[in-house]
Design a protein around this motif. Structure first.
Motif, PDB file in Angstrom:
ATOM      1  N   ILE A 108       0.694  10.704  -9.017  1.00  0.00           N
ATOM      2  CA  ILE A 108       1.306  10.640 -10.348  1.00  0.00           C
ATOM      3  C   ILE A 108       0.700  11.720 -11.238  1.00  0.00           C
ATOM      4  O   ILE A 108       1.400  12.383 -12.014  1.00  0.00           O
ATOM      5  N   GLY A 109      -0.597  11.930 -11.088  1.00  0.00           N
ATOM      6  CA  GLY A 109      -1.239  13.019 -11.809  1.00  0.00           C
ATOM      7  C   GLY A 109      -0.712  14.373 -11.374  1.00  0.00           C
ATOM      8  O   GLY A 109      -0.534  15.284 -12.205  1.00  0.00           O
ATOM      9  N   GLU A 110      -0.439  14.542 -10.081  1.00  0.00           N
ATOM     10  CA  GLU A 110       0.097  15.800  -9.582  1.00  0.00           C
ATOM     11  C   GLU A 110       1.489  16.066 -10.149  1.00  0.00           C
ATOM     12  O   GLU A 110       1.836  17.210 -10.478  1.00  0.00           O
ATOM     13  N   VAL A 111       2.294  15.022 -10.259  1.00  0.00           N
ATOM     14  CA  VAL A 111       3.676  15.173 -10.712  1.00  0.00           C
ATOM     15  C   VAL A 111       3.765  15.361 -12.222  1.00  0.00           C
ATOM     16  O   VAL A 111       4.487  16.242 -12.719  1.00  0.00           O
ATOM     17  N   ASP A 166       9.983  14.181  -9.353  1.00  0.00           N
ATOM     18  CA  ASP A 166       9.874  13.546 -10.670  1.00  0.00           C
ATOM     19  C   ASP A 166       9.489  12.071 -10.560  1.00  0.00           C
ATOM     20  O   ASP A 166       9.698  11.308 -11.508  1.00  0.00           O
ATOM     21  N   GLY A 167       8.985  11.675  -9.401  1.00  0.00           N
ATOM     22  CA  GLY A 167       8.610  10.280  -9.188  1.00  0.00           C
ATOM     23  C   GLY A 167       9.758   9.396  -8.764  1.00  0.00           C
ATOM     24  O   GLY A 167       9.590   8.183  -8.601  1.00  0.00           O
ATOM     25  N   HIS A 199       0.832  -1.201   0.000  1.00  0.00           N
ATOM     26  CA  HIS A 199       0.000   0.000   0.000  1.00  0.00           C
ATOM     27  C   HIS A 199       0.874   1.260   0.000  1.00  0.00           C
ATOM     28  O   HIS A 199       0.835   2.059  -0.908  1.00  0.00           O
ATOM     29  N   ALA A 200       1.633   1.468   1.074  1.00  0.00           N
ATOM     30  CA  ALA A 200       2.725   2.448   1.161  1.00  0.00           C
ATOM     31  C   ALA A 200       2.291   3.898   1.393  1.00  0.00           C
ATOM     32  O   ALA A 200       3.128   4.738   1.735  1.00  0.00           O
ATOM     33  N   LEU A 201       1.009   4.224   1.200  1.00  0.00           N
ATOM     34  CA  LEU A 201       0.493   5.549   1.561  1.00  0.00           C
ATOM     35  C   LEU A 201       1.303   6.679   0.922  1.00  0.00           C
ATOM     36  O   LEU A 201       1.819   7.562   1.594  1.00  0.00           O
ATOM     37  N   ILE A 202       1.400   6.664  -0.399  1.00  0.00           N
ATOM     38  CA  ILE A 202       2.119   7.714  -1.127  1.00  0.00           C
ATOM     39  C   ILE A 202       1.137   8.844  -1.429  1.00  0.00           C
ATOM     40  O   ILE A 202       0.549   8.925  -2.501  1.00  0.00           O
ATOM     41  N   ASN A 203       0.948   9.728  -0.452  1.00  0.00           N
ATOM     42  CA  ASN A 203      -0.112  10.741  -0.566  1.00  0.00           C
ATOM     43  C   ASN A 203       0.407  12.170  -0.595  1.00  0.00           C
ATOM     44  O   ASN A 203      -0.318  13.118  -0.309  1.00  0.00           O
ATOM     45  N   SER A 204       1.675  12.359  -0.962  1.00  0.00           N
ATOM     46  CA  SER A 204       2.222  13.700  -1.094  1.00  0.00           C
ATOM     47  C   SER A 204       3.338  13.674  -2.124  1.00  0.00           C
ATOM     48  O   SER A 204       3.920  12.629  -2.418  1.00  0.00           O
ATOM     49  N   VAL A 205       3.649  14.849  -2.660  1.00  0.00           N
ATOM     50  CA  VAL A 205       4.749  14.952  -3.627  1.00  0.00           C
ATOM     51  C   VAL A 205       6.065  14.562  -2.974  1.00  0.00           C
ATOM     52  O   VAL A 205       6.931  13.940  -3.599  1.00  0.00           O
ATOM     53  N   GLU A 206       6.218  14.902  -1.695  1.00  0.00           N
ATOM     54  CA  GLU A 206       7.437  14.531  -0.976  1.00  0.00           C
ATOM     55  C   GLU A 206       7.647  13.024  -0.989  1.00  0.00           C
ATOM     56  O   GLU A 206       8.781  12.543  -1.147  1.00  0.00           O
ATOM     57  N   LYS A 207       6.570  12.255  -0.844  1.00  0.00           N
ATOM     58  CA  LYS A 207       6.697  10.797  -0.756  1.00  0.00           C
ATOM     59  C   LYS A 207       6.919  10.135  -2.108  1.00  0.00           C
ATOM     60  O   LYS A 207       7.490   9.053  -2.182  1.00  0.00           O
ATOM     61  N   ILE A 208       6.449  10.777  -3.190  1.00  0.00           N
ATOM     62  CA  ILE A 208       6.645  10.196  -4.517  1.00  0.00           C
ATOM     63  C   ILE A 208       7.899  10.749  -5.191  1.00  0.00           C
ATOM     64  O   ILE A 208       8.511  10.078  -6.025  1.00  0.00           O
ATOM     65  N   GLY A 209       8.300  11.974  -4.797  1.00  0.00           N
ATOM     66  CA  GLY A 209       9.438  12.635  -5.418  1.00  0.00           C
ATOM     67  C   GLY A 209       8.986  13.629  -6.471  1.00  0.00           C
ATOM     68  O   GLY A 209       7.960  13.439  -7.122  1.00  0.00           O
ATOM     69  N   GLU A 242      12.655   4.390  -6.251  1.00  0.00           N
ATOM     70  CA  GLU A 242      13.651   3.845  -5.325  1.00  0.00           C
ATOM     71  C   GLU A 242      12.998   2.895  -4.330  1.00  0.00           C
ATOM     72  O   GLU A 242      13.566   1.852  -3.969  1.00  0.00           O
ATOM     73  N   TYR A 243      11.796   3.248  -3.892  1.00  0.00           N
ATOM     74  CA  TYR A 243      11.084   2.395  -2.939  1.00  0.00           C
ATOM     75  C   TYR A 243      10.711   1.053  -3.578  1.00  0.00           C
ATOM     76  O   TYR A 243      10.851   0.000  -2.949  1.00  0.00           O
TER      77      TYR A 243
END
Length: 428
Positions: A241-244, A206-207, A194-204, A212-213
């Motif tokens: 991903i849409g935000e990035v 540029d993703g 699941h990982a809860l990737i709910n912010s730009v900080e958590k996805i990066g 890396e995760y």
């Protein structure tokens, strides 16, 4: 056996209510809470204690049977019902709901659950959480009065043949996405994390952080997993991903990123939940179709999972009919009556869309066990470990309920077969 009364007790759920809009708009974490003002109607804080309404259905023989009203962590977002406040709705359950169900035959689960779906107060349907919790209690009462499992009651109502092995459980790590995932690897959890990737900080920006995760997931699963372990990676990105990257979603930059995720996960399959949040059901379906078509044409084997704007039974139908997802999350509290979740799983049969019986970390052990029976009755593609974000507790509750039920059903079927054999032998 008649229903005589219904009692409602406000209590706590297994996690918290979060104002998703405020978080997406940049609310900063302060320890376990968030700084800033809430945005979504009904919230007093960006993060506040989760609530449940414990429902006890009383039968004529004096027994009581429980269900728990619950609402998702991100209540009020993506077209969902508003924040569920238990004390506000307790009089509704003990008043109009109790009046509608009193005197009815507890064995008639489907008829009772359908009545609840159609019940209106001031020309409004009951909050999904009420329909969810009361229907769980109706299911438990029907199983007890029929002397069978909740799986069998549901299978009879839905016209299904129950699974004979536990449905693959999907573990959720919460923000503790490394340590909790290592626990999942050790226990051989089939779908994770699941990982809860709910912010730009958590996805990066540029993703790159998510890439890396995923690389870490592949490497660490091979180090810690049991022999023969072949996990399926499932990451919820909450539209990030849409935000990035932004639309259109079939362009090379987006498709190449999904290709990189596939490479990072290899040799294991990977599926991405909620790649974007387009702002409405119609726009979300259009964006998901665009992405899915682009992935298929490029030969990228990443599955996409519908979540945002896929809440009700009608939403599930719309996403499945449009071919907008490889997997559709059936978010159990958002569908209302628990039988509606089973019907939504069934709707996916014979289509290209697999059914993920989900829900939320913000449920209770009672609702989680009830959903384990839905998973077994419909043989869903996967079922969420819940409640909570600690992983171990939710996994134990859901997995053990399925194993126990399968053992019970096998034991009962063996007894029936032996009885039939004895009767034939006696006749001879």
């Amino acid at each position: 056996m008649q229903i005589t009364d219904i009692h409602a007790t406000p209590g706590y759920s297994g996690f918290f209510f979060d104002d998703q809009r405020a978080i997406k708009q940049g609310a900063q974490q302060d320890g376990f809470t968030y700084d800033g003002e809430p945005i979504t109607d009904g919230f007093d804080e960006i993060r506040q204690a989760g609530e449940t309404l414990i429902v006890d259905i009383e039968l004529a023989d004096g027994t009581t049977h429980r269900g728990d009203c619950a609402a998702v962590q991100y209540s009020g977002a993506g077209g969902r019902d508003p924040l569920f406040q238990a004390a506000e709705y307790a009089p509704v359950v003990e008043g109009p709901v109790a009046e509608a169900l009193a005197g009815r035959d507890a064995t008639e689960f489907l008829a009772n659950a359908d009545l609840l779906e159609d019940l209106e107060i001031d020309d409004k349907r009951l909050h999904t959480a009420i329909r969810y919790g009361v229907s769980q209690a109706l299911l438990a009462a029907a199983a007890a009065t029929q002397g069978t499992t909740r799986t069998d009651v549901l299978a009879d109502a839905l016209g299904t043949e129950p699974a004979t092995e536990p449905v693959p459980v999907f573990g959720q790590s919460g923000d503790n996405r490394y340590a909790n995932t290592e626990k999942m690897f050790i226990k051989g959890v089939p779908v994770l994390p699941h990982a809860l990737i709910n912010s730009v900080e958590k996805i990066g920006e540029d993703g790159e952080t998510l890439l890396e995760y995923v690389e870490w997931l592949t490497e660490r699963s091979q180090e810690l997993g049991p022999d023969g372990y072949e996990p399926r990676f499932h990451i919820d990105v909450y539209g990030m991903i849409g935000e990035v990257f932004g639309a259109p979603y079939d362009r090379d930059e987006v498709i190449d990123y999904f290709g990189a995720l596939e490479t990072a996960a290899a040799p294991y399959p990977i599926q991405i939940e909620g790649p974007m949040d387009a702002g409405s059901r119609e726009a979300q379906i259009e964006a998901m179709v665009e992405l899915r078509t682009g992935l298929q044409e490029a030969g990228v084997g990443v599955d996409i999972v519908a979540d945002e704007w896929c809440n009700t039974f009608e939403d599930v139908q719309a996403f499945v009919d449009a071919g907008a997802a490889d997997v559709v999350q059936i978010k159990t509290p958002d569908l209302g009556g628990i039988h509606r979740s089973g019907q939504a799983v069934r709707y996916c049969e014979g289509t290209e869309t697999r059914a993920y019986l989900g829900g939320t970390c913000n449920e209770t052990e009672t609702s989680a066990r009830a959903c384990a029976h839905v998973a077994l009755a419909t043989d869903a593609a996967q079922v969420l470990a819940k409640p909570g974000m600690g992983f171990d507790e939710g996994y134990m509750i859901v997995e053990n309920e399925m194993r126990r039920t399968i053992t019970q059903r096998n034991r009962e079927q063996t007894t029936e077969t032996e009885t039939e054999t004895d009767e034939i032998t006696a006749d001879d």
